[in-house]
Design a protein around this motif. Structure first.
Motif, PDB file in Angstrom:
ATOM      1  N   GLU A  77       0.801  -1.228   0.000  1.00 22.28           N
ATOM      2  CA  GLU A  77       0.000   0.000   0.000  1.00 22.28           C
ATOM      3  C   GLU A  77       0.835   1.280   0.000  1.00 22.28           C
ATOM      4  N   ASP A 119     -10.588   2.110  15.443  1.00 26.59           N
ATOM      5  CA  ASP A 119     -11.121   1.349  14.319  1.00 26.59           C
ATOM      6  C   ASP A 119     -10.331   0.055  14.178  1.00 26.59           C
ATOM      7  N   SER A 121      -9.278  -3.182  11.411  1.00 28.41           N
ATOM      8  CA  SER A 121      -9.270  -3.737  10.064  1.00 28.41           C
ATOM      9  C   SER A 121     -10.212  -4.931  10.012  1.00 28.41           C
ATOM     10  N   ASN A 122     -10.414  -5.439   8.813  1.00 28.17           N
ATOM     11  CA  ASN A 122     -11.096  -6.719   8.690  1.00 28.17           C
ATOM     12  C   ASN A 122     -10.296  -7.772   9.453  1.00 28.17           C
ATOM     13  N   PRO A 229      -9.442   7.381   8.628  1.00 34.35           N
ATOM     14  CA  PRO A 229     -10.171   6.331   7.903  1.00 34.35           C
ATOM     15  C   PRO A 229      -9.488   5.938   6.599  1.00 34.35           C
ATOM     16  N   GLY A 230      -8.731   6.865   6.015  1.00 31.15           N
ATOM     17  CA  GLY A 230      -8.010   6.540   4.787  1.00 31.15           C
ATOM     18  C   GLY A 230      -6.964   5.465   5.017  1.00 31.15           C
ATOM     19  N   ASN A 233      -8.626   2.120   5.285  1.00 35.12           N
ATOM     20  CA  ASN A 233      -8.965   1.603   3.959  1.00 35.12           C
ATOM     21  C   ASN A 233      -7.754   0.966   3.287  1.00 35.12           C
ATOM     22  N   LYS A 234      -6.587   1.597   3.446  1.00 33.57           N
ATOM     23  CA  LYS A 234      -5.370   1.050   2.844  1.00 33.57           C
ATOM     24  C   LYS A 234      -5.012  -0.300   3.462  1.00 33.57           C
ATOM     25  N   ASN A 236      -7.049  -2.452   4.936  1.00 34.07           N
ATOM     26  CA  ASN A 236      -8.010  -3.448   4.463  1.00 34.07           C
ATOM     27  C   ASN A 236      -7.750  -3.825   3.011  1.00 34.07           C
ATOM     28  N   ASP A 237      -7.362  -2.845   2.210  1.00 32.24           N
ATOM     29  CA  ASP A 237      -7.052  -3.116   0.811  1.00 32.24           C
ATOM     30  C   ASP A 237      -5.839  -4.037   0.704  1.00 32.24           C
ATOM     31  N   LYS A 240      -6.834  -7.541   1.590  1.00 37.40           N
ATOM     32  CA  LYS A 240      -7.608  -8.144   0.501  1.00 37.40           C
ATOM     33  C   LYS A 240      -6.702  -8.582  -0.643  1.00 37.40           C
TER      34      LYS A 240
END
Length: 250
Positions: A77, A119, A121-122, A229-230, A233-234, A236-237, A240
């Motif tokens: 990322e 927060d 992560s998944n 939050p950005g 997102n990174k 979690n990305d 994935k």
């Protein structure tokens, strides 16, 4: 290969990776530098090094599954880990809330009470809590712990489980190593803690055993400052992508 072996061990112990893996890169307390880019984000990561095999410190280097995982995500990322801070487990979430660190990795169980502060992560790992005791203790399960001295680590899901189960004679330690020392010295009758860590201890101590099966099922996630939050997102990305491209099995 080291991570593949950990995954195989996890399956054998009733714990599995969830939705992602990691490749065979090594980890250290040196910052991970992603590919150069004007969009590169620098982050500070916190870890509790008393949680083997997920985090530990050897010869001055912080290593373990979680450390390798966050380093791999950083590479994918375009994140730069500028600093890796080690601290007690109970200090991780306060450090995130205070903005002292951006990310925390320490086999942190995803819980509603924690989600109000940080927060997550998944989920990346499914685990559970187990009972570790001396082989001749006579303890066979959770009910046998009533009236016994139980050791565990402060601020963890194990404390919550023991409280809900009516186990009142609980010694809480800053590190899980101290809890294991209490068991070995006779200062505690059992240790209740995350199953992968109990198994890791049992491998080098022939006088202990795990009894009663898993007491709970829980998921580990990477904790992230709520103000970014950005970054979440990174992460979690990255998780994935590692799942989809099979990087963990390389």
């Amino acid at each position: 290969m080291k991570k593949v072996m950990l995954w195989m061990s996890a399956v054998a112990m009733g714990a599995t990776l969830v939705g992602c893996g990691a490749n065979s890169g090594t980890a250290s307390n040196n910052a991970t530098t992603a590919a150069s880019s004007s969009a590169q984000q620098s982050i500070t990561v916190a870890a509790d090094t008393t949680f083997p095999p997920f985090e530990t410190e050897q010869s001055g280097q912080v290593t373990g599954f979680d450390i390798e995982l966050i380093n791999d995500i950083a590479k994918i990322e375009n994140l730069q880990i500028k600093n890796l801070q080690t601290m007690p487990f109970t200090g991780l979430i306060p450090a995130l809330q205070a903005g002292q660190v951006d990310v925390a990795v320490a086999g942190i169980t995803i819980k509603k009470t924690r989600m109000s502060a940080v927060d997550f992560s998944n989920a990346y790992y499914k685990s559970g809590i187990s009972i570790l005791t001396k082989t001749n203790s006579g303890i066979k399960g959770l009910n046998d712990l009533k009236g016994k001295i139980v050791a565990t680590k402060k601020g963890t899901s194990s404390v919550d489980l023991l409280t809900k189960s009516g186990i009142t004679n609980v010694k809480q330690f800053d590190t899980i190593d101290s809890a294991y020392s209490a068991l070995e010295s006779g200062g505690a009758d059992a240790v209740v803690f995350d199953n992968p860590v109990n198994i890791n201890f049992k491998k080098s101590h022939s006088d202990v055993t795990i009894v009663g099966g898993l007491l709970s099922g829980e998921y580990y996630g990477i904790a992230v400052n709520k103000q970014d939050p950005g970054l979440l997102n990174k992460i979690n990305d990255g998780l994935k992508k590692m799942q989809e491209n099979g990087q963990y099995m390389q």
